[in-house]
Design an enzyme around this catalytic site. Structure first.
Site, PDB file in Angstrom:
ATOM      1  N   THR A  38      51.454  38.113  -4.707  1.00 26.48           N
ATOM      2  CA  THR A  38      52.397  39.016  -4.041  1.00 26.48           C
ATOM      3  C   THR A  38      53.808  38.839  -4.576  1.00 26.48           C
ATOM      4  O   THR A  38      54.601  39.779  -4.581  1.00 26.48           O
ATOM      5  CB  THR A  38      52.346  38.765  -2.523  1.00 26.48           C
ATOM      6  OG1 THR A  38      51.052  39.126  -2.072  1.00 26.48           O
ATOM      7  CG2 THR A  38      53.378  39.585  -1.779  1.00 26.48           C
ATOM      8  N   TYR A  59      50.527  46.853  -0.189  1.00 25.10           N
ATOM      9  CA  TYR A  59      51.145  46.874  -1.514  1.00 25.10           C
ATOM     10  C   TYR A  59      50.078  46.394  -2.479  1.00 25.10           C
ATOM     11  O   TYR A  59      48.978  46.003  -2.063  1.00 25.10           O
ATOM     12  CB  TYR A  59      52.362  45.934  -1.570  1.00 25.10           C
ATOM     13  CG  TYR A  59      51.982  44.523  -1.173  1.00 25.10           C
ATOM     14  CD1 TYR A  59      52.097  44.094   0.145  1.00 25.10           C
ATOM     15  CD2 TYR A  59      51.451  43.634  -2.101  1.00 25.10           C
ATOM     16  CE1 TYR A  59      51.692  42.815   0.525  1.00 25.10           C
ATOM     17  CE2 TYR A  59      51.052  42.359  -1.732  1.00 25.10           C
ATOM     18  CZ  TYR A  59      51.176  41.960  -0.425  1.00 25.10           C
ATOM     19  OH  TYR A  59      50.762  40.708  -0.054  1.00 25.10           O
ATOM     20  N   THR A  67      49.547  33.617  -2.600  1.00 29.32           N
ATOM     21  CA  THR A  67      49.552  32.600  -1.541  1.00 29.32           C
ATOM     22  C   THR A  67      48.160  32.304  -0.977  1.00 29.32           C
ATOM     23  O   THR A  67      47.966  31.288  -0.328  1.00 29.32           O
ATOM     24  CB  THR A  67      50.479  33.017  -0.385  1.00 29.32           C
ATOM     25  OG1 THR A  67      50.060  34.292   0.102  1.00 29.32           O
ATOM     26  CG2 THR A  67      51.916  33.079  -0.837  1.00 29.32           C
ATOM     27  N   ASP A  68      47.192  33.195  -1.219  1.00 28.70           N
ATOM     28  CA  ASP A  68      45.880  33.020  -0.577  1.00 28.70           C
ATOM     29  C   ASP A  68      45.170  31.740  -1.021  1.00 28.70           C
ATOM     30  O   ASP A  68      44.505  31.089  -0.214  1.00 28.70           O
ATOM     31  CB  ASP A  68      44.986  34.245  -0.843  1.00 28.70           C
ATOM     32  CG  ASP A  68      45.443  35.467  -0.042  1.00 28.70           C
ATOM     33  OD1 ASP A  68      46.363  35.303   0.790  1.00 28.70           O
ATOM     34  OD2 ASP A  68      44.902  36.555  -0.252  1.00 28.70           O
ATOM     35  N   LYS A  77      48.064  27.514   3.818  1.00 29.21           N
ATOM     36  CA  LYS A  77      48.485  28.801   4.395  1.00 29.21           C
ATOM     37  C   LYS A  77      47.917  28.866   5.797  1.00 29.21           C
ATOM     38  O   LYS A  77      46.706  28.957   5.986  1.00 29.21           O
ATOM     39  CB  LYS A  77      47.980  29.959   3.539  1.00 29.21           C
ATOM     40  CG  LYS A  77      48.507  31.318   3.974  1.00 29.21           C
ATOM     41  CD  LYS A  77      48.085  32.411   2.994  1.00 29.21           C
ATOM     42  CE  LYS A  77      48.742  33.731   3.349  1.00 29.21           C
ATOM     43  NZ  LYS A  77      48.396  34.790   2.379  1.00 29.21           N
ATOM     44  N   GLU A 114      30.206  12.145  15.368  1.00 27.94           N
ATOM     45  CA  GLU A 114      29.418  13.386  15.502  1.00 27.94           C
ATOM     46  C   GLU A 114      28.088  13.343  14.748  1.00 27.94           C
ATOM     47  O   GLU A 114      27.103  13.885  15.218  1.00 27.94           O
ATOM     48  CB  GLU A 114      30.190  14.636  15.035  1.00 27.94           C
ATOM     49  CG  GLU A 114      31.437  14.949  15.825  1.00 27.94           C
ATOM     50  CD  GLU A 114      31.166  15.710  17.103  1.00 27.94           C
ATOM     51  OE1 GLU A 114      30.001  16.049  17.377  1.00 27.94           O
ATOM     52  OE2 GLU A 114      32.140  15.950  17.840  1.00 27.94           O
TER      53      GLU A 114
HETATM   54  N1  LIG Z   1      50.887  36.760  -0.303  1.00 28.58           N
HETATM   55  C1  LIG Z   1      49.994  36.761  -1.317  1.00 28.58           C
HETATM   56  O1  LIG Z   1      50.325  36.329  -2.388  1.00 28.58           O
HETATM   57  C2  LIG Z   1      48.615  37.304  -1.036  1.00 28.58           C
HETATM   58  C3  LIG Z   1      47.827  37.831  -2.196  1.00 28.58           C
HETATM   59  N2  LIG Z   1      46.551  38.335  -1.728  1.00 28.58           N
HETATM   60  C4  LIG Z   1      47.513  36.731  -3.227  1.00 28.58           C
HETATM   61  O2  LIG Z   1      47.141  35.647  -2.871  1.00 28.58           O
HETATM   62  O3  LIG Z   1      47.609  36.987  -4.396  1.00 28.58           O
END
Ligand SMILES: NC(=O)C[C@H](N)C(=O)O
Length: 337
Positions: free
Chosen positions: A20, A34, A100-101, A173, A294
């Site tokens: 992103t 986007y 970020t994923d 995340k 467990e």
């Molecule tokens: N905020 C992000 O970067 C999400 C995007 N789907 C990625 O991980 O490339």
């Protein structure tokens, strides 16, 4: 005069991978709808002219993808390029722009395999650069600030999001959409404000220069997959993943990494057939899975992931299994890293 200041500044290479932070939306109101991975590294750098006050910055486009699509081969490609740059005398720090994923997976992977004390900083954004209040510019500025700071050396791979400096091992995340998405159960290591870093903690786990793993000796990663625990779960996914070639299965367990009685027999059987079984937890605020809590791990010959979430446990299992297939060694590695 200009040449003099250039000499004094650190040399930082920005390796761009997409995400992103390189995203673009149709209008400034599009903060969530986007397309990721659209903008090239030179445009990213040109978008933050203030970077030139922090460091001599140059960019390289290593790939251009949304991070949910990153493969093991992509990890190896990026890891090997980072190692080459880290060896170069005229590179002082490395920044990796990333979606970020799976940013937490890549950051942890690099933390395990890069034999350097030079700063490596992974950064992303929650909003594309075209959106109002886009967070990528400041996150990138902070990343370059941290990567060019001598104080950042030897602290393992770092992540700068939302003004915080996080350990690449611990950070995850934890929420989406919001810009304060990245959290660690053990807290951030520091803050970065107006291009200056303020440090408060050091990582206790082995990383980079003290790691027994080296990207230069890794040419492929074994298949490790994750299956999720929930009410009424069956053993179908576990068996299918193993049948499809998984050498280890991460159990993304409920609570303490507990395993449904409907799944236990299949996991015992798979272990007997050589598949490693690693118990993690999918609780949101940081799992903590202990041996023989467990489930009788000693008897079953299973491994526990301790505080690593399932996706980080997958990374460590893959890296560890490039060296050992012994479950006791794997467990030692899970305690130490
Ligand atoms: N905020 C992000 O970067 C999400 C995007 N789907 C990625 O991980 O490339």
């Amino acid at each position: 005069k200009e040449a003099e200041t250039q000499q004094k500044l650190a040399n930082v290479v920005i390796l761009a991978t997409g995400g992103t932070i390189a995203g673009a939306g149709a209008s400034a109101a599009n903060s969530a709808t986007y397309q990721a991975a659209k903008v090239g590294v030179d445009k990213l750098i040109a978008g933050v002219p203030e970077l030139a006050e922090l460091a001599n910055v140059r960019g390289e486009q290593v790939m251009q993808i949304a991070s949910e699509s990153i493969s093991n081969d992509d990890l190896l490609k990026l890891g090997k390029r980072v190692a080459e740059l880290a060896e170069s005398k005229d590179v002082d720090g490395i920044v990796i722009t990333h979606g970020t994923d799976t940013l937490e997976e890549t950051a942890y992977f690099l933390n395990l395999v890069e034999k350097t004390d030079k700063p490596i900083v992974v950064v992303g954004s929650m909003r594309p650069g075209t959106a109002m209040s886009a967070d990528g510019m400041l996150n990138l500025y902070n990343a370059v600030a941290v990567a060019s700071d001598k104080q950042s050396r030897g602290k393992g791979v770092l992540v700068t999001m939302n003004d915080e400096i996080q350990s690449g091992r611990d950070v995850s995340k934890s929420v989406n959409i919001k810009t304060e998405a990245f959290k660690s159960a053990w807290g951030p290591m520091g803050m970065v404000v107006e291009g200056k870093s303020y440090w408060f903690r050091l990582p206790a786990k082995r990383h980079t220069v003290n790691s027994e793993f080296d990207i230069k000796q890794i040419s492929s990663l074994p298949q490790v997959d994750i299956a999720y625990g929930y009410g009424n779960v069956t053993d179908t996914a576990y068996k299918a993943l193993a049948q499809n070639g998984a050498k280890a299965l991460i159990h993304a367990g409920t609570g303490n990494g507990s395993v449904s009685s409907r799944v236990v027999p299949a996991l015992q059987e798979l272990r007997k057939n050589g598949v490693q079984i690693i118990r993690s937890s999918h609780v949101n605020q940081g799992g903590f899975v202990l041996r023989n809590a467990e489930q009788p791990d000693d008897k079953n010959d299973w491994v526990v992931a301790h505080d690593l979430n399932p996706q980080k446990a997958r990374i460590l299992a893959m890296v560890a299994m490039t060296k050992t297939q012994d479950s006791k060694e794997l467990q030692r590695i899970f305690w130490e890293y």
